[in-house]
Write an enzyme that holds these catalytic residues in place. Structure first.
Site, PDB file in Angstrom:
ATOM      1  N   GLU A  61       4.466  10.150  -5.383  1.00 37.03           N
ATOM      2  CA  GLU A  61       3.414   9.426  -6.148  1.00 37.03           C
ATOM      3  C   GLU A  61       2.847  10.204  -5.980  1.00 37.03           C
ATOM      4  OE1 GLU A  61       3.036   5.855  -3.819  1.00 37.03           O
ATOM      5  OE2 GLU A  61       3.333   4.632  -6.257  1.00 37.03           O
ATOM      6  N   ALA A 108       2.157   6.398   3.866  1.00 37.25           N
ATOM      7  CA  ALA A 108       1.650   7.024   5.077  1.00 37.25           C
ATOM      8  C   ALA A 108       1.275   5.787   5.440  1.00 37.25           C
ATOM      9  CB  ALA A 108       0.655   7.719   4.389  1.00 37.25           C
ATOM     10  N   GLY A 111       0.446  -0.932   0.256  1.00 36.75           N
ATOM     11  CA  GLY A 111      -0.304   0.160  -0.002  1.00 36.75           C
ATOM     12  C   GLY A 111       1.260   0.752   0.320  1.00 36.75           C
ATOM     13  N   SER A 112      -0.123   2.302   0.772  1.00 39.27           N
ATOM     14  CA  SER A 112       0.514   3.535   0.430  1.00 39.27           C
ATOM     15  C   SER A 112       1.676   3.973   1.687  1.00 39.27           C
ATOM     16  CB  SER A 112      -0.274   4.936   0.339  1.00 39.27           C
ATOM     17  OG  SER A 112      -0.211   4.476   2.029  1.00 39.27           O
ATOM     18  N   LYS A 152       2.371   4.268   9.320  1.00 40.46           N
ATOM     19  CA  LYS A 152       1.295   3.216  10.054  1.00 40.46           C
ATOM     20  C   LYS A 152       1.640   1.686  10.299  1.00 40.46           C
ATOM     21  CE  LYS A 152      -2.167   6.486   9.725  1.00 40.46           C
ATOM     22  NZ  LYS A 152      -3.150   6.703   9.221  1.00 40.46           N
ATOM     23  N   GLY A 166       2.142   2.237   5.177  1.00 40.66           N
ATOM     24  CA  GLY A 166       3.087   1.424   5.716  1.00 40.66           C
ATOM     25  C   GLY A 166       3.860   2.394   6.845  1.00 40.66           C
ATOM     26  N   GLU A 215       5.878  -3.648   0.569  1.00 44.98           N
ATOM     27  CA  GLU A 215       5.254  -3.078  -0.681  1.00 44.98           C
ATOM     28  C   GLU A 215       4.883  -2.303  -0.360  1.00 44.98           C
ATOM     29  OE1 GLU A 215       7.378  -5.043  -3.169  1.00 44.98           O
ATOM     30  OE2 GLU A 215       7.628  -6.723  -1.913  1.00 44.98           O
ATOM     31  N   CYS A 255       2.327   0.669  -8.501  1.00 39.39           N
ATOM     32  CA  CYS A 255       3.359   1.528  -7.923  1.00 39.39           C
ATOM     33  C   CYS A 255       4.375   1.671  -8.746  1.00 39.39           C
ATOM     34  CB  CYS A 255       3.566  -0.164  -6.868  1.00 39.39           C
ATOM     35  SG  CYS A 255       3.923  -1.767  -7.496  1.00 39.39           S
TER      36      CYS A 255
HETATM   37  P1  NAD Z   1      -3.523   2.353   1.143  1.00 41.40           P
HETATM   38  O1  NAD Z   1      -2.179   2.442   2.011  1.00 41.40           O
HETATM   39  O2  NAD Z   1      -4.422   3.447   1.275  1.00 41.40           O
HETATM   40  O3  NAD Z   1      -4.327   0.906   1.580  1.00 41.40           O
HETATM   41  C1  NAD Z   1      -3.710  -0.396   1.493  1.00 41.40           C
HETATM   42  C2  NAD Z   1      -4.209  -1.446   2.327  1.00 41.40           C
HETATM   43  O4  NAD Z   1      -4.150  -0.711   3.517  1.00 41.40           O
HETATM   44  C3  NAD Z   1      -6.262  -1.077   2.029  1.00 41.40           C
HETATM   45  O5  NAD Z   1      -6.079  -2.188   2.704  1.00 41.40           O
HETATM   46  C4  NAD Z   1      -5.922  -0.424   3.344  1.00 41.40           C
HETATM   47  O6  NAD Z   1      -8.052  -0.982   4.417  1.00 41.40           O
HETATM   48  C5  NAD Z   1      -5.659  -0.831   4.725  1.00 41.40           C
HETATM   49  N1  NAD Z   1      -5.359   0.150   5.092  1.00 41.40           N
HETATM   50  C6  NAD Z   1      -4.897   1.427   5.446  1.00 41.40           C
HETATM   51  N2  NAD Z   1      -4.847   1.687   6.760  1.00 41.40           N
HETATM   52  C7  NAD Z   1      -4.885   0.759   7.528  1.00 41.40           C
HETATM   53  C8  NAD Z   1      -4.147   0.478   8.888  1.00 41.40           C
HETATM   54  N3  NAD Z   1      -3.831   2.169   9.768  1.00 41.40           N
HETATM   55  N4  NAD Z   1      -3.200  -0.427   9.481  1.00 41.40           N
HETATM   56  C9  NAD Z   1      -3.660  -1.432   8.865  1.00 41.40           C
HETATM   57  N5  NAD Z   1      -3.896  -1.819   6.929  1.00 41.40           N
HETATM   58  C10 NAD Z   1      -4.013  -0.147   6.828  1.00 41.40           C
HETATM   59  O7  NAD Z   1      -3.242   1.845  -0.256  1.00 41.40           O
HETATM   60  P2  NAD Z   1      -3.929   1.893  -1.446  1.00 41.40           P
HETATM   61  O8  NAD Z   1      -4.700   3.741  -1.960  1.00 41.40           O
HETATM   62  O9  NAD Z   1      -5.154   1.365  -1.356  1.00 41.40           O
HETATM   63  O10 NAD Z   1      -3.121   1.749  -2.724  1.00 41.40           O
HETATM   64  C11 NAD Z   1      -2.045   2.504  -3.127  1.00 41.40           C
HETATM   65  C12 NAD Z   1      -0.578   3.124  -2.963  1.00 41.40           C
HETATM   66  O11 NAD Z   1      -0.187   1.040  -3.086  1.00 41.40           O
HETATM   67  C13 NAD Z   1      -0.209   3.131  -3.810  1.00 41.40           C
HETATM   68  O12 NAD Z   1       0.756   4.274  -3.229  1.00 41.40           O
HETATM   69  C14 NAD Z   1       1.044   1.921  -4.449  1.00 41.40           C
HETATM   70  O13 NAD Z   1       2.275   2.247  -4.757  1.00 41.40           O
HETATM   71  C15 NAD Z   1       1.571   0.756  -3.730  1.00 41.40           C
HETATM   72  N6  NAD Z   1       1.112  -0.135  -3.765  1.00 41.40           N
HETATM   73  C16 NAD Z   1       2.697  -0.783  -3.875  1.00 41.40           C
HETATM   74  C17 NAD Z   1       2.839  -1.683  -4.536  1.00 41.40           C
HETATM   75  C18 NAD Z   1       3.753  -3.320  -4.614  1.00 41.40           C
HETATM   76  O14 NAD Z   1       4.165  -3.608  -5.031  1.00 41.40           O
HETATM   77  N7  NAD Z   1       5.651  -1.296  -4.161  1.00 41.40           N
HETATM   78  C19 NAD Z   1       1.738  -2.555  -5.352  1.00 41.40           C
HETATM   79  C20 NAD Z   1       0.313  -2.488  -5.076  1.00 41.40           C
HETATM   80  C21 NAD Z   1       0.494  -1.215  -4.700  1.00 41.40           C
END
Ligand code: NAD
Length: 501
Positions: free
Chosen positions: A405, A255, A252-253, A259, A257, A274, A308
């Site tokens: 990003e 921000a 995920g993101s 947390k 990550g 990731e 990503c």
């Molecule tokens: P996000 O970080 O908003 O959410 C990702 C996941 O985390 C979701 O399931 C969300 O519900 C959960 N989440 C939110 N807050 C949380 C918390 N406090 N504790 C635990 N889980 C929590 O990201 P997004 O908007 O869903 O996805 C886009 C991001 O993902 C981009 O930054 C992208 O670069 C990244 N991404 C990275 C890869 C990689 O392989 N490096 C692959 C795909 C996406």
């Protein structure tokens, strides 16, 4: 729903699947769908799932509560005792069964992905195929792992043996941009290793992800081995700090990550992250211009830039810059933008209103910074979450558009005169996930690849990720690797046994 020709898939058919097959208002815990009662929703109330093509609600569902996190973690911990002791052939059997069932339901999964994510049908087909390939790959890989490997030493009279044990009960958290794929990248190696798990798909794209519960039920995966919790941030936070969880794997993101990393510090959990990227594509002076433009376009406009590893910073050698940008503008403006279900569509909408607002914010910053807009920079005046494919040129390295990003179809570009300058610019980022080099000289490109900070580099290719290749970045793009042998190692710990003989 099953068709013989995915070109015949329609929104109506996918919507019918949602009514007939997707289990809403439920979590998959201990091998069964457990209804989420309205009174359970202390974390989140009724949750809407949108069609990004129209902005209309497809369905509403309830999200899990703290009690569901508790039951799922308990179920996974209980199942661990027997699943961790299963033979590799038994685990491979279930992985193959997931792949086979996904193959049977290929059209259904593609349809749900287009409906919920908005991606063009051809891209959704690639996603489902990639997810299936990942389950098959780990089924094959785990079979090859020896229980005991002899470690060479300089000692006489003793033997040193190495084996691998599963890391334990895992919390897997995935984003919305590649539903089923990011899930497969975690779930397949975790199961192969002998881990049990709690999975939290993104709350944005639950429709394709929830089908996994039906698939696991159909193949009779032992109960509790995989538990699926539809939920948002609070559910993720509950999982990552739960005392029964041994390992957290998050995509995920940055921000979130950060947390997740601090939540997982409780109890010293193993962690894989990731995260984001701002990857560069370098076009050398000897590159074929037409081909380079095709790679640039697929690197930033596939999945509407919500990748990503999108190559979102373009570096073009000065000698070919005029010709390249002319061709790039023509090709970009010729892209067909529209409904993912229309087979002519080359770029679909962004996934959500939130994502639309995020991209729009960068368009506004570009206006304020007076950036040179080669094409695009607009929200489409129609229903749904559509923006134009956008290219800014001569963007200063201090601009937020250069450093952050955006996660949308927005390319920032610059020219260079020396290859070393291009490498320096490519590496001048807090992210270091991927890169692309376009060059007629393979030796020179390979030399550049050694100097570029990135976990995956394409030379004269774009965005192909094979299950055999480890995936992950350097710097703030994350910790650890998925896919390949490295992806399996992420769910195992080595054990050594020393014996005399
Ligand atoms: P996000 O970080 O908003 O959410 C990702 C996941 O985390 C979701 O399931 C969300 O519900 C959960 N989440 C939110 N807050 C949380 C918390 N406090 N504790 C635990 N889980 C929590 O990201 P997004 O908007 O869903 O996805 C886009 C991001 O993902 C981009 O930054 C992208 O670069 C990244 N991404 C990275 C890869 C990689 O392989 N490096 C692959 C795909 C996406």
């Amino acid at each position: 729903m099953k068709t013989t020709d995915t070109n015949a898939l329609t929104r109506e058919m996918a919507t019918q699947t949602v009514r007939d097959d997707v289990v809403l208002n439920a979590a998959y815990i201990d091998g069964a769908w457990v209804t989420i009662e309205a009174s359970d929703t202390d974390f989140d109330s009724e949750h809407a799932l949108y069609d990004p093509n129209s902005g209309e609600v497809i369905a509403t569902t309830r999200l899990c509560s703290e009690e569901h996190v508790e039951s799922a973690a308990n179920a996974a911990a209980t199942a661990y005792a027997s699943w961790s002791q299963t033979s590799v052939s038994e685990r491979a059997h279930y992985l193959k069964a997931i792949a086979d069932t996904m193959t049977e339901q290929f059209d259904t999964l593609v349809g749900l992905s287009v409906l919920n994510n908005g991606k063009p049908i051809e891209e959704a087909k690639i996603d489902v195929s990639d997810a299936i390939a990942c389950y098959r790959y780990y089924a094959q890989l785990i079979i090859k792992q020896e229980t005991w490997a002899e470690v060479e030493t300089n000692e006489t009279g003793i033997r040193l043996l190495k084996t691998y044990a599963p890391v334990g009960v895992c919390a897997l958290i995935v984003p919305w941009n590649f539903p089923m794929v990011t899930t497969a990248w975690k779930l397949a190696p975790a199961l192969a290793a002998g881990c049990t798990l709690v999975l939290k798909p993104s709350e944005v794209t639950l429709l394709p992800e929830l089908m996994l519960g039906n698939i696991l039920s159909a193949i009779n995966l032992p109960k509790g081995v995989v538990n699926i919790l539809p939920g948002a941030a609070a559910v993720g936070a509950g999982m990552t700090s739960h005392p029964m969880i041994d390992k957290v794997s998050f995509t995920g993101s940055n921000a979130v990550g950060e947390k997740v990393m601090s939540q997982a510090a409780k109890g010293i959990k193993d962690i894989s992250l990731e995260l984001g990227g701002k990857s560069a594509i370098i076009v050398c002076a000897d590159a074929d211009i037409e081909y380079a433009c095709d790679l640039i376009i697929s690197g930033i406009f596939t999945n509407a830039g919500q990748i990503c590893s999108a190559t979102s910073r373009l570096l073009v050698h000065q000698d070919i810059a005029d010709a390249l940008f002319k061709t790039l503008k023509i090709k970009t403006e010729a892209l067909s933008i529209g409904d993912g279900f229309d087979t002519d569509t080359q770029m679909g909408p962004l996934v959500s209103e939130q994502q639309l607002n995020q991209v729009k914010r960068y368009f506004d910053i570009a206006m304020t910074e007076n950036l040179e807009c080669l094409t695009g920079g607009k929200v489409l005046a129609r229903a749904g979450y559509f923006v134009t494919p956008t290219i800014y040129h001569n963007v200063p390295v201090t601009s937020q558009l250069w450093t952050e990003e955006i996660f949308g179809p927005v390319l920032v570009s610059k020219t260079f005169t020396e290859d070393l300058d291009a490498i320096h610019l490519a590496n001048d980022s807090k992210f270091a996930l991927a890169a692309t080099i376009v060059s007629a000289d393979e030796t020179a490109a390979l030399k550049m690849a050694l100097q570029i900070q990135a976990g995956h580099i394409w030379i004269n290719e774009q965005q192909i990720v094979l299950p055999q290749a480890g995936w992950g970045g350097f710097k703030q793009s994350g910790i650890g690797r998925e896919l390949g042998n490295d992806g399996l190692s992420a769910y195992q710990k080595s054990k050594h046994v020393l014996l005399t003989h």
